[in-house]
Enzyme design. Structure first.
Site, PDB file in Angstrom:
ATOM      1  N   VAL A  14       0.861  -1.471   0.216  1.00 15.83           N
ATOM      2  CA  VAL A  14      -0.306  -0.166  -0.047  1.00 15.83           C
ATOM      3  C   VAL A  14       0.736   1.135  -0.063  1.00 15.83           C
ATOM      4  O   VAL A  14       1.685   1.520   1.222  1.00 15.83           O
ATOM      5  CB  VAL A  14      -1.330  -0.235   1.138  1.00 15.83           C
ATOM      6  CG1 VAL A  14      -1.909   0.995   1.486  1.00 15.83           C
ATOM      7  CG2 VAL A  14      -1.340  -1.594   1.543  1.00 15.83           C
ATOM      8  N   PRO A  15       1.201   1.751  -1.433  1.00 11.60           N
ATOM      9  CA  PRO A  15       2.556   2.517  -1.517  1.00 11.60           C
ATOM     10  C   PRO A  15       2.605   4.114  -1.075  1.00 11.60           C
ATOM     11  O   PRO A  15       1.984   4.826  -1.555  1.00 11.60           O
ATOM     12  CB  PRO A  15       2.766   2.381  -3.294  1.00 11.60           C
ATOM     13  CG  PRO A  15       1.566   2.229  -3.563  1.00 11.60           C
ATOM     14  CD  PRO A  15       0.484   1.182  -2.420  1.00 11.60           C
ATOM     15  N   CYS A  16       2.514   4.734   0.415  1.00 12.25           N
ATOM     16  CA  CYS A  16       2.354   5.406   0.743  1.00 12.25           C
ATOM     17  C   CYS A  16       3.158   6.213   0.645  1.00 12.25           C
ATOM     18  O   CYS A  16       3.358   7.553   0.716  1.00 12.25           O
ATOM     19  CB  CYS A  16       2.144   5.228   2.310  1.00 12.25           C
ATOM     20  SG  CYS A  16       2.846   4.358   3.603  1.00 12.25           S
ATOM     21  N   HIS A  17       4.405   5.374   0.441  1.00 17.40           N
ATOM     22  CA  HIS A  17       5.841   6.080   0.383  1.00 17.40           C
ATOM     23  C   HIS A  17       5.386   7.139  -1.012  1.00 17.40           C
ATOM     24  O   HIS A  17       6.239   8.255  -1.682  1.00 17.40           O
ATOM     25  CB  HIS A  17       7.099   5.761   0.088  1.00 17.40           C
ATOM     26  CG  HIS A  17       6.638   4.832  -1.325  1.00 17.40           C
ATOM     27  ND1 HIS A  17       6.043   3.680  -0.920  1.00 17.40           N
ATOM     28  CD2 HIS A  17       7.313   4.929  -3.019  1.00 17.40           C
ATOM     29  CE1 HIS A  17       5.664   2.048  -1.621  1.00 17.40           C
ATOM     30  NE2 HIS A  17       6.722   3.518  -3.308  1.00 17.40           N
ATOM     31  N   ARG A  18       4.773   7.110  -1.490  1.00 14.79           N
ATOM     32  CA  ARG A  18       4.183   7.609  -3.655  1.00 14.79           C
ATOM     33  C   ARG A  18       3.965   8.789  -3.461  1.00 14.79           C
ATOM     34  O   ARG A  18       3.480   9.395  -3.820  1.00 14.79           O
ATOM     35  CB  ARG A  18       3.508   6.360  -4.276  1.00 14.79           C
ATOM     36  CG  ARG A  18       4.317   5.192  -4.837  1.00 14.79           C
ATOM     37  CD  ARG A  18       3.463   4.899  -5.659  1.00 14.79           C
ATOM     38  NE  ARG A  18       3.920   4.025  -6.054  1.00 14.79           N
ATOM     39  CZ  ARG A  18       3.865   2.068  -6.480  1.00 14.79           C
ATOM     40  NH1 ARG A  18       2.477   2.454  -6.384  1.00 14.79           N
ATOM     41  NH2 ARG A  18       4.173   1.217  -6.545  1.00 14.79           N
TER      42      ARG A  18
END
Length: 146
Positions: free
Chosen positions: A115-119
């Site tokens: 779940v790409p919260c880094h994006r």
């Protein structure tokens, strides 16, 4: 619940599974896990860090508030190599004044990487905070931009 481990270029994780799927990826940093490796999840992590990226998500059991689930689902729609601002995510989920709450949901994301919260970045294009450390966020964004 079953606890396994995976490793990545940014460090080690404990992977907590429910009967439905991956429930949490707990970041350990450089400390190795005492749990056995989950080879299927390790393959997914290796694909994530490869130049081709993930072709599909492993089975996940994502649990949170309705707001958090809206945010996390919106994060999954951000393509690899792209970013979105906290404000854009807030607007996308119908809560245009909730940029800070989006940031909190990102911080509480139980399954980083997949779940790409880094994006998610700040409106001014700076990278902002990351639960796994700003240096890892920068690494992930650069890796995905290649």
């Amino acid at each position: 619940m079953d606890i396994r481990s995976v490793s990545s270029p940014i460090g080690f994780f404990n992977a907590i599974f429910s009967e439905i799927g991956l429930k949490q990826l707990s970041y350990l940093g450089r400390m190795k896990s005492k749990y056995p490796i989950d080879q299927n999840l390790q393959n997914s992590v290796e694909n994530f860090f490869s130049s081709k990226g993930l072709e599909f998500l492993p089975a996940i059991d994502l649990q949170g508030t309705d707001f958090q689930l809206k945010v996390w689902n919106a994060l999954c729609a951000i393509p690899r190599g792209s970013t979105a601002s906290y404000m854009a995510i807030a607007e996308q989920i119908g809560s245009p004044n909730a940029s800070r709450a989006v940031g909190t949901a990102c911080k509480l994301n139980p399954i980083p990487l997949f779940v790409p919260c880094h994006r998610v970045i700040k409106q001014d294009k700076s990278i902002g905070q990351f639960a796994l450390g700003s240096n890892n966020k920068e690494y992930l964004l650069k890796m995905e931009a290649l």
